[in-house]
Enzyme design. Structure first.
Site, PDB file in Angstrom:
ATOM      1  N   ASP A  42      62.237  72.592  71.968  1.00  0.00           N
ATOM      2  CA  ASP A  42      62.140  71.250  72.544  1.00  0.00           C
ATOM      3  C   ASP A  42      60.987  70.447  71.940  1.00  0.00           C
ATOM      4  OD1 ASP A  42      64.210  71.834  74.280  1.00  0.00           O
ATOM      5  OD2 ASP A  42      62.920  72.222  76.001  1.00  0.00           O
TER       6      ASP A  42
ATOM      7  N   TYR B  13      66.211  63.960  77.331  1.00  0.00           N
ATOM      8  CA  TYR B  13      65.414  64.441  78.458  1.00  0.00           C
ATOM      9  C   TYR B  13      64.471  63.366  79.007  1.00  0.00           C
ATOM     10  CZ  TYR B  13      61.795  67.089  80.949  1.00  0.00           C
ATOM     11  OH  TYR B  13      60.913  67.541  81.878  1.00  0.00           O
TER      12      TYR B  13
END
Length: 216
Positions: free
Chosen positions: A119, A213
């Site tokens: 991520d 996100y």
């Protein structure tokens, strides 16, 4: 920017990334090209609980002090080199956080074996070359290592962590996440051999975290 940079140093102590007066945060102040950008950075050797917006030092992109009654961080030349060579960077952080620095002492990159690494870092956290403190040699090593990497953090060999971001807060986040995954991967290696994440899955995780996100 003075207020922001001063306040962000509290995050370094909050997350246990620094000891005594080591470590620093800086931020770029963008100005018209004719005026030249500025850098706000921690003063050298001042305790974290004594830092104030007024004690921050303002320099040009070559580390020349323009405002402030204290000497800038001993890493100012490294920070300034990064800003000169990487115009997209708006914040730089340096820490000696223990787990990440342990990897740096081994001269070993942290392998991408956690989704949190995919991520934030888009792959392994790389190792940069050994460089002496005081000049721009460290900055040159940071730039050379990160220029073609998705990682916002680098482990400078035998030294510690340098992280970059679009803002000083982003750079602090990268430093916090670097120490977190350095600790977890170290623990995983005590249990056995960590399982790597496939490259295509790293790409998918990185794209989702960077572009989907959170709040948009």
């Amino acid at each position: 920017m003075r207020r922001a940079v001063a306040a962000l140093h509290a995050e370094l102590t909050r997350y246990g990334l620094v000891a005594w007066t080591a470590g620093n945060v800086s931020g770029r102040v963008r100005r018209p090209e004719a005026s030249g950008d500025l850098v706000v950075i921690k003063p050298s050797g001042v305790s974290y609980d004594e830092l104030t917006p007024e004690s921050m030092v303002v320099c040009d992109l070559y580390g020349r002090v323009l405002d402030g009654g204290l000497a800038p961080s001993s890493d100012v030349a490294a920070h300034c080199h990064i800003y000169r060579e990487m115009p997209q960077v708006g914040g730089v952080v340096h820490t000696h956080s223990p787990y990440a620095s342990a990897w740096a002492a081994r001269g070993e990159a942290i392998p991408c074996v956690l989704t949190a690494m995919a991520d934030e870092f888009g792959g392994p956290i790389p190792v940069g070359p050994f460089a002496l403190i005081g000049g721009d040699e460290i900055g040159r090593g940071v730039v050379a290592t990160l220029r073609d990497s998705r990682s916002p953090a680098v482990l400078m060999r035998n030294h510690g962590v340098f992280s970059i971001g679009a803002t000083p807060r982003d750079a602090v986040k990268a430093a916090v996440m670097c120490e977190d995954v350095a600790r977890t991967v170290h623990i995983a290696r005590q249990l056995g051999t960590p399982v790597p994440i496939a490259a295509e899955h790293i790409d998918q995780l990185y794209d989702r975290y960077q572009n989907v996100y959170g709040q948009r």
